[in-house]
Design a protein around this motif. Structure first.
Motif, PDB file in Angstrom:
ATOM      1  N   SER A   1      47.211  52.059  96.696  1.00 21.27           N
ATOM      2  CA  SER A   1      47.109  53.189  97.607  1.00 21.27           C
ATOM      3  C   SER A   1      48.326  53.200  98.506  1.00 21.27           C
ATOM      4  N   PHE A   2      48.582  54.358  99.081  1.00 21.77           N
ATOM      5  CA  PHE A   2      49.756  54.440  99.938  1.00 21.77           C
ATOM      6  C   PHE A   2      49.397  54.076 101.369  1.00 21.77           C
ATOM      7  N   ALA A   3      50.395  53.590 102.061  1.00 19.28           N
ATOM      8  CA  ALA A   3      50.197  53.166 103.442  1.00 19.28           C
ATOM      9  C   ALA A   3      50.269  54.355 104.383  1.00 19.28           C
ATOM     10  N   ALA A   4      49.587  54.249 105.507  1.00 14.32           N
ATOM     11  CA  ALA A   4      49.665  55.295 106.517  1.00 14.32           C
ATOM     12  C   ALA A   4      51.095  55.406 107.028  1.00 14.32           C
ATOM     13  N   PRO A   5      51.579  56.629 107.258  1.00  7.30           N
ATOM     14  CA  PRO A   5      52.953  56.803 107.708  1.00  7.30           C
ATOM     15  C   PRO A   5      53.195  56.135 109.063  1.00  7.30           C
ATOM     16  N   SER A   6      54.408  55.667 109.241  1.00  9.29           N
ATOM     17  CA  SER A   6      54.790  55.117 110.534  1.00  9.29           C
ATOM     18  C   SER A   6      54.904  56.239 111.561  1.00  9.29           C
ATOM     19  N   SER A   7      54.947  55.862 112.800  1.00 15.15           N
ATOM     20  CA  SER A   7      55.082  56.848 113.868  1.00 15.15           C
ATOM     21  C   SER A   7      56.340  57.685 113.660  1.00 15.15           C
ATOM     22  N   GLY A   8      56.196  58.992 113.733  1.00 14.47           N
ATOM     23  CA  GLY A   8      57.332  59.890 113.568  1.00 14.47           C
ATOM     24  C   GLY A   8      57.580  60.316 112.140  1.00 14.47           C
ATOM     25  N   VAL A   9      56.851  59.731 111.183  1.00 11.77           N
ATOM     26  CA  VAL A   9      57.011  60.090 109.779  1.00 11.77           C
ATOM     27  C   VAL A   9      55.896  61.047 109.378  1.00 11.77           C
ATOM     28  N   PRO A  10      56.203  62.245 108.897  1.00 12.57           N
ATOM     29  CA  PRO A  10      55.164  63.201 108.513  1.00 12.57           C
ATOM     30  C   PRO A  10      54.233  62.630 107.452  1.00 12.57           C
ATOM     31  N   ALA A  11      52.978  63.073 107.475  1.00 14.50           N
ATOM     32  CA  ALA A  11      51.970  62.558 106.547  1.00 14.50           C
ATOM     33  C   ALA A  11      52.305  62.864 105.096  1.00 14.50           C
ATOM     34  N   ALA A  12      53.170  63.853 104.847  1.00 14.63           N
ATOM     35  CA  ALA A  12      53.537  64.206 103.476  1.00 14.63           C
ATOM     36  C   ALA A  12      54.266  63.075 102.763  1.00 14.63           C
ATOM     37  N   PHE A  13      54.854  62.161 103.523  1.00 13.72           N
ATOM     38  CA  PHE A  13      55.562  61.020 102.931  1.00 13.72           C
ATOM     39  C   PHE A  13      54.575  59.868 102.738  1.00 13.72           C
ATOM     40  N   GLN A  14      54.286  59.556 101.492  1.00 13.65           N
ATOM     41  CA  GLN A  14      53.275  58.564 101.154  1.00 13.65           C
ATOM     42  C   GLN A  14      53.966  57.321 100.578  1.00 13.65           C
ATOM     43  N   THR A  15      53.901  56.229 101.297  1.00 19.94           N
ATOM     44  CA  THR A  15      54.601  55.007 100.919  1.00 19.94           C
ATOM     45  C   THR A  15      53.698  54.085 100.101  1.00 19.94           C
ATOM     46  N   TYR A  16      54.128  53.756  98.885  1.00 20.54           N
ATOM     47  CA  TYR A  16      53.411  52.821  98.035  1.00 20.54           C
ATOM     48  C   TYR A  16      54.075  51.436  98.034  1.00 20.54           C
ATOM     49  N   GLN A  17      55.398  51.400  98.210  1.00 21.00           N
ATOM     50  CA  GLN A  17      56.132  50.145  98.308  1.00 21.00           C
ATOM     51  C   GLN A  17      57.035  50.224  99.537  1.00 21.00           C
ATOM     52  N   LYS A  18      57.252  49.084 100.176  1.00 20.46           N
ATOM     53  CA  LYS A  18      57.999  49.071 101.435  1.00 20.46           C
ATOM     54  C   LYS A  18      59.397  49.665 101.299  1.00 20.46           C
ATOM     55  N   SER A  19      59.999  49.523 100.124  1.00 21.64           N
ATOM     56  CA  SER A  19      61.366  50.021  99.958  1.00 21.64           C
ATOM     57  C   SER A  19      61.464  51.533 100.090  1.00 21.64           C
ATOM     58  N   PHE A  20      60.338  52.229  99.923  1.00 25.83           N
ATOM     59  CA  PHE A  20      60.361  53.689 100.068  1.00 25.83           C
ATOM     60  C   PHE A  20      60.720  54.082 101.496  1.00 25.83           C
ATOM     61  N   ALA A  21      60.277  53.279 102.454  1.00 28.05           N
ATOM     62  CA  ALA A  21      60.559  53.583 103.858  1.00 28.05           C
ATOM     63  C   ALA A  21      62.053  53.604 104.135  1.00 28.05           C
ATOM     64  N   SER A  22      62.803  52.738 103.475  1.00 26.31           N
ATOM     65  CA  SER A  22      64.248  52.732 103.689  1.00 26.31           C
ATOM     66  C   SER A  22      64.906  53.954 103.055  1.00 26.31           C
ATOM     67  N   LEU A  23      64.338  54.447 101.945  1.00 31.35           N
ATOM     68  CA  LEU A  23      64.907  55.621 101.291  1.00 31.35           C
ATOM     69  C   LEU A  23      64.719  56.889 102.116  1.00 31.35           C
ATOM     70  N   ILE A  24      63.568  57.021 102.736  1.00 34.24           N
ATOM     71  CA  ILE A  24      63.321  58.247 103.505  1.00 34.24           C
ATOM     72  C   ILE A  24      63.883  58.156 104.920  1.00 34.24           C
ATOM     73  N   GLY A  25      64.150  56.944 105.399  1.00 37.51           N
ATOM     74  CA  GLY A  25      64.716  56.788 106.732  1.00 37.51           C
ATOM     75  C   GLY A  25      63.657  56.831 107.821  1.00 37.51           C
ATOM     76  N   ALA A  26      64.101  56.609 109.041  1.00 38.60           N
ATOM     77  CA  ALA A  26      63.173  56.523 110.172  1.00 38.60           C
ATOM     78  C   ALA A  26      62.609  57.872 110.569  1.00 38.60           C
TER      79      ALA A  26
END
Length: 354
Positions: A14-39
């Motif tokens: 399952s995907f992780a809840a978005p970090s603060s400031g990240v729209p809910a449309a961005f669904q992270t399944y692996q931590k490396s995705f967060a670096s691709l989309i940026g802060a």
């Protein structure tokens, strides 16, 4: 005597809840995705039109900072037929700046395209390669498009030996200038072209010597095609689960295959990834500069896999999502039928051939 059996159940990722400031449309399944989309990733609706203008191509032209897109089938005024439109979109910085210019073109049922900034000398500089699916009077073919006014075109290929292509679909250009494209039978199934004379295959065309060869077969509906940054891997999507007549074959493929690119051959076919939704398949695909594959997934949005085929994340978007393309570093344009989306990513993310 009874032995005990230990059952271990693994849940579906399952995907992780978005970090603060990240729209809910961005669904992270692996931590490396967060670096691709940026802060601070951002989704912008650049255009919303009454017709489905934003379907395929998504070819970004860096010199003019503009986009070439093709439509779904739209009504052809004064007739009982439909047509596919080629559209030039500029002013991509904000919705207020967007200018949409539908162009007259002699490419029949124009589909996808590809731009490589430094092609081989046999393709003229600053030229876009476009696919024309064909119609009942004009054969399918590979075209060159001048990305500047008057946007003139030249057909450079329309047959394999004595057989016309079925309805050429998607395309990439390798570093040596060779053109690799898929050719499913969608045109015939949809009643747009005469009966297909060739299998559903993938071809390589060398514009320098005119040679054409089959490079991949045993595909039900070869659709999207993509190439990585060093030309070592070519990806081909088979969406045989959607044969083109509106039906769904749940046992049919909706799979992305990876092939090693060796000269004029594709070798070592293997399953790369498959979208996890029942009614989904990847239409258009692009590879970024790190080897991640970004796919337009029908009914969902965008899915991103790393070079090992691991799902990193998704971007949920409204519309009939089909193709996508990278723009300037940190920009991704997504075709959503009536919607044209721009997704702002981390600034180091760019297309593999940018």
């Amino acid at each position: 005597m009874y032995s005990s059996l230990l059952l271990v159940f693994f849940s579906v990722p399952s995907f992780a809840a978005p970090s603060s400031g990240v729209p809910a449309a961005f669904q992270t399944y692996q931590k490396s995705f967060a670096s691709l989309i940026g802060a601070q990733p951002k989704i912008t609706l650049l255009a919303n039109t009454s017709e489905s203008l934003f379907h395929e191509a998504a070819v970004y032209h860096p010199p003019t900072k503009s986009l070439f897109v093709t439509s779904d089938h739209v009504e052809n005024p004064g007739t009982n037929s439909t047509k596919i439109l080629l559209t030039h979109v500029s002013g991509l910085n904000s919705p207020n700046d967007v200018k949409i210019q539908t162009m007259d073109t002699d490419i029949p049922n124009v589909d996808s395209g590809y731009y490589r900034p430094t092609p081989h000398s046999c393709i003229a500089d600053d030229t876009i390669v476009m696919m024309g699916q064909g119609n009942m009077s004009v054969t399918p073919g590979v075209y060159l498009l001048n990305p500047r006014s008057p946007f003139n075109t030249t057909k450079i290929l329309d047959s394999y030996g004595g057989y016309t292509f079925n309805s050429v679909n998607d395309v990439v250009i390798a570093k040596d200038g060779s053109i690799w494209f898929t050719d499913p039978i969608y045109g015939f199934v949809e009643g747009e072209t005469p009966a297909a004379l060739l299998p559903n295959q993938v071809y390589r065309f060398d514009p320098c010597n005119g040679s054409v060869k089959v490079v991949a077969d045993q595909l039900i509906r070869p659709n999207g095609i993509a190439i990585n940054a060093d030309d070592s891997v070519i990806y081909i999507g088979d969406v045989g689960a959607s044969p083109g007549d509106g039906s769904l074959d749940v046992q049919g493929p909706r799979t992305i295959y990876a092939y090693d690119h060796k000269g004029t051959f594709l070798q070592n076919r293997r399953v790369f990834a498959m979208p996890d939704g029942l009614k989904t398949g990847v239409d258009g695909m692009k590879v970024d500069n790190m080897g991640n594959v970004w796919g337009g997934v029908t009914g969902e949005g965008v899915s991103v896999w790393d070079k090992d085929g691991i799902l990193l994340g998704k971007i949920a978007l409204d519309g009939n999502i089909a193709n996508l393309g990278f723009g300037e570093p940190g920009e991704l344009f997504v075709m959503g039928g009536n919607y044209l989306w721009r997704v702002d990513l981390a600034p180091f993310v760019k297309g593999s051939t940018s």
